[in-house]
Scaffold this active site. Sequence first.
Site, PDB file in Angstrom:
ATOM      1  N   ASP A  67       0.824  -1.206   0.000  1.00 60.41           N
ATOM      2  CA  ASP A  67       0.000   0.000   0.000  1.00 60.41           C
ATOM      3  C   ASP A  67       0.857   1.255   0.000  1.00 60.41           C
ATOM      4  O   ASP A  67       2.085   1.188   0.190  1.00 60.41           O
ATOM      5  CB  ASP A  67      -0.966  -0.001   1.211  1.00 60.41           C
ATOM      6  CG  ASP A  67      -0.290  -0.452   2.500  1.00 60.41           C
ATOM      7  OD1 ASP A  67       0.960  -0.377   2.586  1.00 60.41           O
ATOM      8  OD2 ASP A  67      -0.996  -0.871   3.422  1.00 60.41           O
ATOM      9  N   ASN A 136      -6.658  -2.800  14.519  1.00 63.63           N
ATOM     10  CA  ASN A 136      -8.089  -2.982  14.221  1.00 63.63           C
ATOM     11  C   ASN A 136      -8.335  -4.177  13.296  1.00 63.63           C
ATOM     12  O   ASN A 136      -9.439  -4.370  12.801  1.00 63.63           O
ATOM     13  CB  ASN A 136      -8.679  -1.700  13.609  1.00 63.63           C
ATOM     14  CG  ASN A 136      -8.063  -1.360  12.247  1.00 63.63           C
ATOM     15  OD1 ASN A 136      -7.199  -2.068  11.749  1.00 63.63           O
ATOM     16  ND2 ASN A 136      -8.525  -0.265  11.644  1.00 63.63           N
ATOM     17  N   HIS A 138      -6.808  -4.739  10.357  1.00 59.60           N
ATOM     18  CA  HIS A 138      -6.632  -4.519   8.920  1.00 59.60           C
ATOM     19  C   HIS A 138      -5.399  -5.250   8.385  1.00 59.60           C
ATOM     20  O   HIS A 138      -4.469  -5.554   9.115  1.00 59.60           O
ATOM     21  CB  HIS A 138      -6.636  -3.029   8.555  1.00 59.60           C
ATOM     22  CG  HIS A 138      -5.390  -2.274   8.921  1.00 59.60           C
ATOM     23  ND1 HIS A 138      -5.365  -0.911   9.050  1.00 59.60           N
ATOM     24  CD2 HIS A 138      -4.123  -2.684   9.182  1.00 59.60           C
ATOM     25  CE1 HIS A 138      -4.146  -0.522   9.352  1.00 59.60           C
ATOM     26  NE2 HIS A 138      -3.383  -1.568   9.441  1.00 59.60           N
ATOM     27  N   GLU A 143      -9.401  -1.776   5.558  1.00 64.74           N
ATOM     28  CA  GLU A 143      -9.928  -1.438   6.875  1.00 64.74           C
ATOM     29  C   GLU A 143     -11.213  -2.233   7.162  1.00 64.74           C
ATOM     30  O   GLU A 143     -11.949  -2.583   6.235  1.00 64.74           O
ATOM     31  CB  GLU A 143     -10.247   0.059   6.936  1.00 64.74           C
ATOM     32  CG  GLU A 143      -9.052   0.975   6.671  1.00 64.74           C
ATOM     33  CD  GLU A 143      -8.096   1.082   7.855  1.00 64.74           C
ATOM     34  OE1 GLU A 143      -8.044   0.162   8.688  1.00 64.74           O
ATOM     35  OE2 GLU A 143      -7.398   2.106   7.930  1.00 64.74           O
TER      36      GLU A 143
HETATM   37  P1  PGA Z   1       2.473  -1.834  12.853  1.00 63.71           P
HETATM   38  O1  PGA Z   1       1.375  -1.769  11.707  1.00 63.71           O
HETATM   39  O2  PGA Z   1       3.459  -2.857  12.416  1.00 63.71           O
HETATM   40  O3  PGA Z   1       3.039  -0.457  12.887  1.00 63.71           O
HETATM   41  O4  PGA Z   1       1.754  -2.221  14.103  1.00 63.71           O
HETATM   42  C1  PGA Z   1       0.873  -2.965  11.204  1.00 63.71           C
HETATM   43  C2  PGA Z   1      -0.190  -2.666  10.184  1.00 63.71           C
HETATM   44  O5  PGA Z   1      -0.899  -1.660  10.337  1.00 63.71           O
HETATM   45  O6  PGA Z   1      -0.304  -3.438   9.224  1.00 63.71           O
END
Ligand code: PGA
Length: 245
Positions: A67, A136, A138, A143
Amino acid sequence: MIVRIFDTPEETAAALARRVARALAEKPTLVLGLPTGQTPVATYAELRRLHAAGEADFARATSFNLDEFAGLPPSHPGSFRMFMERHLFQGINLPPAQIHFLDGTAPDLDAECERYEAAIGTSGGIDLLLAGIGANGHIGFNEPGDALAARTHRVQLAASTRRSNAALFRDDPSDVPTEALSMGIGTILKAGAIVLVAKGAHKAACIERAVRGPVTTHLPASLLQLHRHVELYLDSAAARLLRPR
Ligand code: PGA
């Protein structure tokens, strides 16, 4: 799902880097899907170390990042492209022409998403896709919600996602773009193998629901249950709720 649990985040990162190096040794033309976020930073550092030691050769590999923010040029310090340069690309021998990124400044973002899908297809498809998991649930920037997109698409970022990316924007969540481009869940599920990596107690509930809970668009990571080859690389904190009860 194959669940691998390690005592510490460092051991998790080292094991995952060795997993990638093994895959490269088996298939030098490996097509990788790559994530950003805090979780893969240690894995990328370990991959740079393995490369320096002659144990990970990316010369014939290809990468597709999952992304990118909309509206940021690749040279913006907050872009995922710059993140990857800092943490991985500058320390390995992946040729720039074999690095693929969504362009958040493309004049037509929908066409840009289609271009990316086509480029993944032309490469022969992603062999090994690494992914983090948002707090969350995702995956990439898919999302939670009532529906998920299958293909690479534009997304509105959740407030929690913008907060968790604020470190890239001098800790100011209001500077984090509101929109991004992301591989879709279908794009991700087409990879030959998927490795989900997570560390920390704040990920434990999502990991437990992703592995044991119902498949639901409200927890995008749960869709991975539909894939035939998923490996989870977890530190003991993230795996806390998976221990036999
Ligand atoms: P993080 O993010 O490794 O900073 O916890 C993971 C994600 O959002 O895929």
